[in-house]
Design a protein around this motif. Sequence first.
Motif, short mmCIF file in Angstrom:
data_model
loop_
_atom_site.label_atom_id
_atom_site.label_comp_id
_atom_site.label_asym_id
_atom_site.label_seq_id
_atom_site.Cartn_x
_atom_site.Cartn_y
_atom_site.Cartn_z
N ILE A 79 27.21 78.26 79.09
CA ILE A 79 25.79 78.62 79.08
C ILE A 79 25.00 77.50 79.75
N LEU A 80 24.06 77.90 80.61
CA LEU A 80 23.15 76.93 81.23
C LEU A 80 21.73 77.26 80.74
N ALA A 81 21.20 76.40 79.87
CA ALA A 81 19.86 76.60 79.32
C ALA A 81 18.87 75.82 80.17
N VAL A 82 17.81 76.47 80.64
CA VAL A 82 16.81 75.79 81.47
C VAL A 82 15.45 75.96 80.80
N GLY A 83 14.95 74.88 80.18
CA GLY A 83 13.66 75.01 79.51
C GLY A 83 13.43 73.95 78.46
N GLY A 84 12.57 74.29 77.51
CA GLY A 84 12.25 73.37 76.42
C GLY A 84 13.18 73.57 75.23
N GLY A 85 12.77 73.02 74.11
CA GLY A 85 13.60 73.07 72.90
C GLY A 85 13.93 74.48 72.47
N SER A 86 13.00 75.41 72.66
CA SER A 86 13.26 76.78 72.20
C SER A 86 14.41 77.41 72.96
N THR A 87 14.41 77.23 74.28
CA THR A 87 15.49 77.80 75.08
C THR A 87 16.82 77.13 74.76
N ILE A 88 16.80 75.82 74.60
CA ILE A 88 18.06 75.11 74.32
C ILE A 88 18.56 75.50 72.92
N ASP A 89 17.65 75.56 71.94
CA ASP A 89 18.06 75.93 70.58
C ASP A 89 18.68 77.32 70.54
N CYS A 90 18.00 78.27 71.17
CA CYS A 90 18.49 79.64 71.18
C CYS A 90 19.88 79.67 71.82
N SER A 91 20.05 78.89 72.87
CA SER A 91 21.33 78.87 73.59
C SER A 91 22.45 78.26 72.73
N LYS A 92 22.10 77.26 71.93
CA LYS A 92 23.12 76.70 71.01
C LYS A 92 23.59 77.75 70.01
N ALA A 93 22.62 78.51 69.48
CA ALA A 93 22.99 79.54 68.50
C ALA A 93 23.80 80.65 69.16
N ILE A 94 23.46 80.96 70.42
CA ILE A 94 24.26 81.95 71.15
C ILE A 94 25.69 81.42 71.35
N ALA A 95 25.77 80.15 71.78
CA ALA A 95 27.09 79.56 72.05
C ALA A 95 27.99 79.62 70.82
N ALA A 96 27.41 79.37 69.65
CA ALA A 96 28.20 79.42 68.41
C ALA A 96 28.37 80.87 67.95
N GLY A 97 27.37 81.70 68.21
CA GLY A 97 27.40 83.09 67.76
C GLY A 97 28.54 83.88 68.38
N VAL A 98 28.96 83.48 69.56
CA VAL A 98 30.06 84.17 70.24
C VAL A 98 31.33 84.11 69.38
N PHE A 99 31.48 83.05 68.63
CA PHE A 99 32.71 82.89 67.83
C PHE A 99 32.47 83.24 66.35
N TYR A 100 31.27 83.64 66.02
CA TYR A 100 30.98 83.96 64.61
C TYR A 100 31.65 85.28 64.25
N GLU A 101 32.36 85.27 63.11
CA GLU A 101 33.15 86.46 62.82
C GLU A 101 32.40 87.56 62.09
N GLY A 102 31.29 87.22 61.44
CA GLY A 102 30.55 88.26 60.72
C GLY A 102 29.77 89.15 61.68
N GLU A 103 29.20 90.20 61.14
CA GLU A 103 28.43 91.16 61.95
C GLU A 103 26.99 90.67 62.18
N ASP A 104 26.44 90.01 61.13
CA ASP A 104 25.02 89.71 61.12
C ASP A 104 24.79 88.24 61.47
N LEU A 105 24.23 87.99 62.64
CA LEU A 105 24.06 86.60 63.09
C LEU A 105 23.05 85.83 62.24
N TRP A 106 22.17 86.54 61.55
CA TRP A 106 21.24 85.82 60.66
C TRP A 106 22.01 85.11 59.54
#
Length: 388
Positions: free
Chosen positions: A92-119
């Motif tokens: 993942i290449l995040a381009v922006g401020g903290g919000s974009t980078i934070d969201c991208s970190k959660a996406i990066a980890a979410g790909v391997f999350y085994e549950g259905e609900d990312l919340w």
Amino acid sequence: MLNFVHDIPTKLLFGKGQIENLAEALKPYGKNVLVTYGGGSIKRIGLYQKVMEILKENSFCVTELKGIEPNPRIESVTVGVKLCKDHKIDVILAVGGGSTIDCSKAIAAGVFYEGEDLWQMVLTAKEERKALPLVDILTLSATGSEFDSGAVISNMKTHEKLGGSYTYPAVSICDPTYTFTVSPYQTAAGSADIMSHIFEGYFSRTEDSDLSDGIAESILKSVMKNTPIALKEPENYSARANLMACASVACSGIPEYGKQGTGWPCHGMEHELSAYYDITHGVGLAILTPRWMRYILKKDPSVTGRFAKFARNVMGLEGKDDALAKEGIDKLEAYFRSTGIPMNLKELQIGEEHFEDMAKHVDKMRSLKNAYVPLTAQDIVEIYRACL
Ligand code: NZQ
Ligand code: ZN
């Protein structure tokens, strides 16, 4: 001084022109890149075009996720995870401020999350997880997300904004020239956020960690020196560079090495304000910080010496501890005001209707019983009231 471990795996590429290293930074991870960004500022400053040119020249295969919100939402994380799976994303290449980078970190980890609900992943994000590699290009000096593993994700339906640990960026490209276009409001808010990251660690019961205190005081002084310059001269490289370097170190844990934890009370209280009213993080912190300081100084006068130290070493004041402690806080509040930040909740159309619920939620999610000065839910309500 307490024990500590130094382990930050992120490579920071700091300074003008570092984007020339972008292709090399991405290459070890593969060809399929998800480029994430916010509401369009990167297009207005020409950075999007430059990034796409580099990716094309180097034959990367690009998928995009645009429109990541300030105070990024769980819905954007969910869309991003689906894109990664559908397009077999390698990095993942995040381009922006903290919000974009934070969201991208959660996406990066979410790909391997085994549950259905990312919340559910957000609710349990206590430590780093398996994640896709993340490279970022920072465009706003504030959160330090480019140099830590944390991310803060919001669920506006449940009025929750929760910080957690996900993954460190592999490489962060920090070119201060990209921040020339940051508005005065976001510049001031970002600087208040940097300062708050320092305050949250500086006001600790550990008194003998000289290195941490010295770094903390230097960062505070540098931010107060350079923010007014950046506000007046948005393209002043030196001012923007100092703010960017301070931002990355302030939230990295380094200024807290050897120090007892504090529970980060202002961040706990601010995340509730953002979760209910979607306000800018740094603005909420600037409003809360002086009020929290006055409240704990009154509740527990044993902290007077540390506030006097702050007043002397950072605010340049002299005198006897009791008076000095209060004057330092007053001068800090005046400084925030001088940067144009609204300094009352009423200016943001926030009243006291949710204070009790917000305070209970801080108490539940992030007990402040072990804070620098312990705070109950009732104390938190009082601090919110002082911000009106
Ligand atoms: O969305 P775009 O169009 O890009 O515009 C953004 C956004 O509107 C704009 N902006 C960013 N770079 C710009 C620019 N405008 C012009 N020129 C540029 N170069 O600024 C606005 C705010 O951006 P955002 O990313 O939301 O700001 P910030 O970096 O302050 O991030 C705030 C988020 O980070 C969280 C906050 O809670 C909040 O959700 N935090 C993350 C932390 C972490 N990961 O460690 C720690 C912090 O304490 C914080 O909680
Ligand atoms: Zn912060």
